[in-house]
Design an enzyme around this catalytic site. Structure first.
Site, mmCIF file in Angstrom:
data_model
loop_
_atom_site.group_PDB
_atom_site.id
_atom_site.type_symbol
_atom_site.label_atom_id
_atom_site.label_comp_id
_atom_site.label_asym_id
_atom_site.label_seq_id
_atom_site.Cartn_x
_atom_site.Cartn_y
_atom_site.Cartn_z
ATOM 1 N N HIS A 124 2.228 -23.399 19.995
ATOM 2 C CA HIS A 124 2.165 -24.808 19.973
ATOM 3 C C HIS A 124 3.024 -25.405 21.198
ATOM 4 C CE1 HIS A 124 6.403 -24.362 18.664
ATOM 5 N NE2 HIS A 124 6.499 -25.634 18.694
ATOM 6 N N ARG A 125 3.664 -24.722 21.814
ATOM 7 C CA ARG A 125 4.625 -25.226 23.166
ATOM 8 C C ARG A 125 3.225 -25.867 24.227
ATOM 9 N NH1 ARG A 125 9.698 -25.953 22.397
ATOM 10 N NH2 ARG A 125 10.784 -24.361 20.715
#
Length: 369
Positions: free
Chosen positions: A205-206
């Site tokens: 998700h970064r």
């Protein structure tokens, strides 16, 4: 009776604020839960509130998404009059999201004491928005509540006074231990046709990993090679959904909807290996004794590498594959840091309600240089 405002804004905050609220209320504090609404959808919000037994927020600001400046500004604008209305003695912020910084800045100017849970974490990677939020929040906080000795050492090195720094342990682990048996009782493995130790779990998700198609394609290539020997399950974070759909995923990687808290803990607990870019997952796998490979070049939680089951692999596909191959063949021993014992929230309540061993509750007269 002290009035304490506890702030949450997004999924990473929920597991951290719940045990702190409980510990404060057990000791007689009046706790007001403020939800900024930085993230708000069924998969990332409501299900976590249900799983964790968090009561509905007393106030919901509904700021929504936007650029960093837009989001931070909207939280500040909404939180300032609320703080003036509530007149709390203490405001507690957790983690490193935009809501954390926004509410910290408003509190520091308004006058109540400010406590930062997870203070002192440092990746030293200034390309991460979270790093800016962490450092700036610590700078204006009165109580610096550190989860590990290295975080406390970071604060000392930055010049904060000893009476500001409190080594309390990890509240994420409080929530994990309080819910572990409930998580193990779920049927999530059956629903996905999984057997304990028979799969790897992936989270991505970064922004640095999922917003750049070239970087994400390289990560998927590596995951595809790994999946040839260890099938992978990837609960899709809303941030990554469009990119993953656009690029497609190699065989052996199964995409599933985002998991609730209990389901996700159960998936971690039974995984053969976890591959992640999440700081919280690095901590949870360390507490569970599950091998973890972090798909980043750095971590603000180095204790999970030094004393836990976490290994940094970076984002180079070849290095990721070789690291995972090595970890699968020779998993790191299960180790858990000393204060990750499920009692961090009690130590936080002791600090906030009594001022800690020194008994000091006044705002510091000088701060870090």
């Amino acid at each position: 009776m002290l009035r304490i405002v506890c702030v949450a804004g997004a999924r990473p905050n929920y597991m951290k604020i719940k045990p702190v609220m409980d510990a404060l209320e057990r000791r007689g504090a009046e706790v007001v839960l403020v939800h900024t609404g930085q993230h708000y959808d069924e998969s990332m919000n409501d299900v976590f509130f249900r799983d964790l037994g968090i009561r509905p927020p007393d106030r919901f600001l509904g700021v929504g998404s936007g650029t960093h400046a837009q989001q931070t500004g909207r939280v500040m604008t909404a939180f300032e009059p609320l703080l003036e209305e509530l007149t709390p003695d203490v405001v507690v912020v957790v983690g490193d999201i935009n809501s954390t910084l926004a509410c910290a800045l408003v509190t520091a100017k308004a006058g109540p004491l400010l406590a930062h849970v997870e203070s002192g974490l440092r990746s030293r990677d200034w390309s991460m928005p979270e790093e800016v939020n962490r450092v700036a929040t610590d700078r204006v906080s009165d109580y610096l509540l550190a989860s590990s000795p290295d975080a406390a050492d970071n604060l000392r090195a930055e010049g904060y006074r000893e009476d500001q720094i409190h080594l309390v342990g990890n509240v994420m682990i409080d929530t994990l231990f309080a819910n572990l048996e409930r998580a193990r009782a779920t049927d999530v493995l059956d629903r996905h046709g999984l057997t304990p130790g028979g799969y790897g779990l992936v989270t991505l998700h970064r922004p640095a990993n999922v917003d750049d198609p070239e970087v994400l394609a390289g990560l998927l290539k590596a995951l595809g090679e790994i999946a040839g020997g260890c099938p992978l399950l990837l609960p899709v974070h809303p941030r990554a959904a469009a990119r993953l759909a656009e690029l497609g995923v190699p065989g052996g990687i199964r995409l599933v909807p985002p998991a609730g808290y209990l389901d996700f803990i159960a998936l971690q607990d039974s995984a053969r290996i976890v591959l992640t870019d999440s700081g919280g997952v690095q901590e949870e796998t360390t507490a569970l004794g599950v091998p973890c490979v972090t798909l980043r070049d750095n971590t603000e939680r180095p204790i999970t590498v030094e004393q836990g089951t976490n290994v940094l692999a970076g984002r180079d596909p070849a290095r990721i594959v070789s690291t995972v191959t090595r970890v699968l063949a020779d998993p790191p021993p299960a180790r858990r840091p000393e204060l990750w014992d499920g009692r961090a929230s009690e130590r936080i309540a002791e600090v906030l309600l009594t001022g800690g061993p020194s008994g000091q509750r006044a705002r510091p007269t000088d701060t870090a240089s």
